[in-house]
Design an enzyme around this catalytic site. Structure first.
Site, PDB file in Angstrom:
ATOM      1  N   GLU A 329      19.360  10.214   7.854  1.00  0.00           N
ATOM      2  CA  GLU A 329      19.879  10.802   9.087  1.00  0.00           C
ATOM      3  C   GLU A 329      21.347  10.447   9.232  1.00  0.00           C
ATOM      4  O   GLU A 329      21.709   9.272   9.174  1.00  0.00           O
ATOM      5  CB  GLU A 329      19.121  10.284  10.314  1.00  0.00           C
ATOM      6  N   CYS A 330      22.193  11.441   9.410  1.00  0.00           N
ATOM      7  CA  CYS A 330      23.614  11.267   9.679  1.00  0.00           C
ATOM      8  C   CYS A 330      24.262  10.360   8.621  1.00  0.00           C
ATOM      9  O   CYS A 330      24.498  10.792   7.506  1.00  0.00           O
ATOM     10  CB  CYS A 330      23.843  10.751  11.094  1.00  0.00           C
ATOM     11  N   GLY A 331      24.544   9.101   8.935  1.00  0.00           N
ATOM     12  CA  GLY A 331      25.148   8.218   7.948  1.00  0.00           C
ATOM     13  C   GLY A 331      24.315   8.095   6.694  1.00  0.00           C
ATOM     14  O   GLY A 331      24.846   8.041   5.578  1.00  0.00           O
TER      15      GLY A 331
END
Length: 439
Positions: A329-331
């Site tokens: 997720e994201c990073g």
């Protein structure tokens, strides 16, 4: 249910809600109360500070992302066994999206639905009697949202305090306290909000200093009296935000990967799932006896050089992905790609399990609620599952050839197109899931 609950709200971000919330949490804890905390809206950083102040995990309450029955269940769970639950609002008290009553993502939705009163924090810099006019607007804007009183922040002098008190008492509100301009230490910030709680070497000293200021300048007895006894009817059946994606989950967890919602981790553990944490920054790899590896969001861009040189982590992650699912997720999604370009323009090689590249040299703010409909079966759920969450990052992306993971819409329901990616057993997206939608 014996807990009392109050919301700390304000007209806007930057009014001092977090400073006052943390000081209240620690000050009431000093009194021997069992204190819990919650954050209204999507936020990873403030709940970590709440946890440090109370000694217990905080929780997010989001009226847009969470179905109403789940929101009520989570609120009841957050208050269980507590004397006081303090809910910190996000942005302005009434700020949200759309026009669906009670589901706009505003802290005011929670106040109205559950009858919780608001301690209104007003930054009174450059104001005198106008403080009462601002407070008056909040009192009358929505009769369903009760204002318990005003906490004046950044007060310049005793005379300034008296002006604020006279102006709010003139509209029938008590002044619950006045925090002096230099009365509390500042909380350092960076591009996604506050510097993370785990990065403060002197966090305990900071929290104690905040509590000292709150005890000196605020009326704790009046604030406790203003808190509302909580009465929430439990749901007929348990509701889960996101079912656990495996029986044993390898979870990346350190200064680069820490954005995981506490309600999800609690539910996964309550379902009997074992969480096996590992640190990529310490060059640790996911344990191969886990069913899935989960790379959460965080700040990998600040540690891109260390991650690129963490050979054991990268090789172990690649090996894990040959036989078991990996989700980012994201990073975490960034790290699964080919490279991360830092703010100085240096590209750092990442896991290469997906085809995209991300850059912080060409920053672009991506912020807002998101509704995702899954295009495939994946760790977030089966194909067709609808999830609500948010996106918040400054990275730009060069997409590759991977198949998309989901179709996205914004908080108003406007289509944003395909997003995320999937390659073999590896999936990822910038989208942070908060809760699946039911019914």
């Amino acid at each position: 249910m014996t807990a009392r609950v109050i919301i700390v709200g304000a007209p806007r971000s930057g009014s001092g809600k977090t400073t006052i919330t943390l000081g209240l949490l620690r000050a009431f804890r000093r009194r021997g109360l069992v204190v819990r905390a919650a954050k209204a809206g999507p936020d990873y950083i403030d709940p970590a500070f709440h946890a440090a102040a109370t000694g217990t995990a905080s929780v997010n309450l989001d009226s847009w992302a969470m179905p109403p029955e789940y929101l009520g269940a989570l609120l009841r769970q957050a208050a269980e066994g507590a004397d006081l639950l303090v809910i910190e609002a996000a942005m302005g008290l009434f700020d949200g999206v759309g026009d669906v009553a009670g589901r706009r993502g505003a802290a005011a939705d929670i106040a109205a639905r559950f009858g919780i009163k608001v301690a209104l924090v007003l930054d009174v810099t450059g104001q005198g009697q106008t403080v009462g006019a601002v407070a008056c607007g909040f009192v009358h804007y929505d009769p369903a949202v009760g204002i318990a009183g005003v906490i004046a922040n950044r007060v310049a002098s005793t005379r300034h305090r008296n002006l604020a008190e006279q102006s709010v008492s003139g509209i029938g509100l008590p002044l619950l306290g006045a925090l002096m301009r230099d009365g509390a230490p500042n909380l350092p910030e960076r591009h996604l909000g506050l510097v993370q709680a785990r990065e403060h070497a002197n966090l305990e000293v900071l929290l104690e200093s905040l509590a000292d200021a709150i005890e000196r300048d605020l009326d704790l007895d009046a604030i406790l009296d203003a808190a509302t006894p909580l009465a929430v009817t439990p749901p007929l059946a348990p509701v889960a935000a996101l079912p656990p994606p495996g029986q044993r989950i390898a979870l990346a967890w350190d200064e680069a990967f820490s954005f995981v919602y506490p309600h999800m981790l609690r539910e996964w553990r309550d379902a009997g799932t074992e969480i096996a944490r590992f640190s990529p920054l310490a060059d640790e790899a996911p344990a191969h006896d886990c069913d899935i590896c989960w790379l959460p969001g965080g700040y990998p861009e600040l540690h891109a050089g260390r991650l690129a040189s963490a050979s054991h982590f990268l090789s172990g992650l690649r090996s894990f992905a040959q036989h078991r699912p990996v989700h980012g997720e994201c990073g975490g999604f960034m790290v699964l790609g080919q490279s991360i370009e830092d703010a100085a323009g240096t590209a750092h090689e990442m896991a290469g399990l997906m085809d995209h590249r991300t850059s912080f040299a060409r920053r672009k703010l991506n912020l807002g609620y998101r509704e995702a409909t899954l295009l495939i079966d994946c760790p977030l759920g089966p194909q067709g599952t609808v999830l609500r969450g948010h996106e918040f990052h400054y990275a730009t992306i060069t997409p590759g050839e991977d198949a998309p993971l989901a179709m996205l819409a914004d908080g108003l329901g406007q289509p944003l197109g395909a997003a995320g990616g999937q390659r073999k057993l590896v999936t990822g997206t910038f989208f942070h899931a908060i809760a699946r939608q039911t019914g």
